[in-house]
Design an enzyme around this catalytic site. Structure first.
Site, short mmCIF file in Angstrom:
data_model
loop_
_atom_site.label_atom_id
_atom_site.label_comp_id
_atom_site.label_asym_id
_atom_site.label_seq_id
_atom_site.Cartn_x
_atom_site.Cartn_y
_atom_site.Cartn_z
N HIS A 60 68.99 43.45 28.34
CA HIS A 60 68.86 42.28 29.02
C HIS A 60 69.91 42.59 30.28
O HIS A 60 69.28 42.20 31.33
CB HIS A 60 70.00 41.15 28.27
CG HIS A 60 70.43 40.13 28.99
ND1 HIS A 60 70.12 38.92 28.80
CD2 HIS A 60 71.48 40.02 29.76
CE1 HIS A 60 70.70 37.90 29.55
NE2 HIS A 60 71.42 38.73 30.34
N GLU A 61 70.72 43.56 30.16
CA GLU A 61 71.31 43.98 31.59
C GLU A 61 70.72 44.66 32.50
O GLU A 61 70.82 44.54 33.67
CB GLU A 61 72.80 44.64 31.22
CG GLU A 61 73.76 43.79 30.40
CD GLU A 61 74.15 42.40 30.80
OE1 GLU A 61 74.21 42.18 32.29
OE2 GLU A 61 74.64 41.35 30.08
N CYS A 93 73.39 34.19 29.42
CA CYS A 93 73.76 35.24 30.44
C CYS A 93 74.69 34.28 31.42
O CYS A 93 74.56 32.95 31.50
CB CYS A 93 72.24 34.99 31.22
SG CYS A 93 72.39 36.37 33.01
N HIS A 104 68.38 42.96 34.80
CA HIS A 104 69.09 42.45 36.16
C HIS A 104 68.73 43.25 37.52
O HIS A 104 68.67 42.79 38.46
CB HIS A 104 70.50 42.00 35.92
CG HIS A 104 70.88 40.94 35.17
ND1 HIS A 104 70.46 39.77 35.91
CD2 HIS A 104 71.59 40.67 34.04
CE1 HIS A 104 71.00 38.69 34.82
NE2 HIS A 104 71.43 39.36 33.92
#
Length: 173
Positions: free
Chosen positions: A141-142, A99, A145
């Protein structure tokens, strides 16, 4: 413009991002350009607005080839506003992730193997796609956030977390 990336520990990364309510505005166009510039300058395969200190539900991702993930297949370049992810089944895969907010670190993270993601483009047009494998991993994953989740929070085994230089070195005692 290339923006600074917030690092793990910055409380702004822990916030739940707010939905975008106005599409195709000058501010939104500028933000997306800054995200593109920053992601490309740092060699990332994705970036979320909160990583540059903007608490909005926007992610971008995509690459043809990545030095950080040399064995990964291409991921279509996508800009998605107010994304929503739906797993297509319960099957998960565990593999290494990194990341931009945790530079030089990697960890093994479980993710759904197949997902549907939907949301909107810059103009407010609906986007809906299916993804699997690395593509699905990047999207999850994104989007994490946007909910204040960093990949170590998803890890099951912290012995599989560390600095790339130590994890993948050729040195053996």
């Amino acid at each position: 413009m290339i923006r600074d990336i917030l690092l793990m520990g910055d409380p702004r990364l822990m916030r739940i991002a707010q939905p975008v309510i106005a599409f195709d505005t000058p501010d939104l166009r500028t933000l997306l350009q800054d995200m593109r510039d920053t992601m490309r300058a740092l060699g990332g395969v994705g970036i979320a607005a909160p990583q540059i200190g903007v608490s909005l539900r926007i992610v971008i991702f995509g690459m043809d080839r990545s030095e950080r993930y040399p064995d990964a297949p291409p991921v279509p370049y996508t800009e998605i506003v107010n994304p929503l992810i739906t797993p297509l089944d319960a099957m998960t895969e565990e593999t290494w992730e990194g990341c931009l907010s945790l530079p030089a670190l990697r960890g093994v993270v479980p993710r759904f193997a197949r997902i549907r993601y939907e949301g909107y483009d810059l103009a407010g047009n609906r986007i809906e796609r299916l993804a699997e494998g690395f593509h699905a991993r990047v999207v999850q994953h994104e989007c994490d956030h946007l909910d204040g989740v960093l990949y170590p929070m998803r890890m099951r085994d912290m012995s599989r977390f560390g600095y790339e230089s130590a994890l993948f070195s050729e040195t053996v005692d």
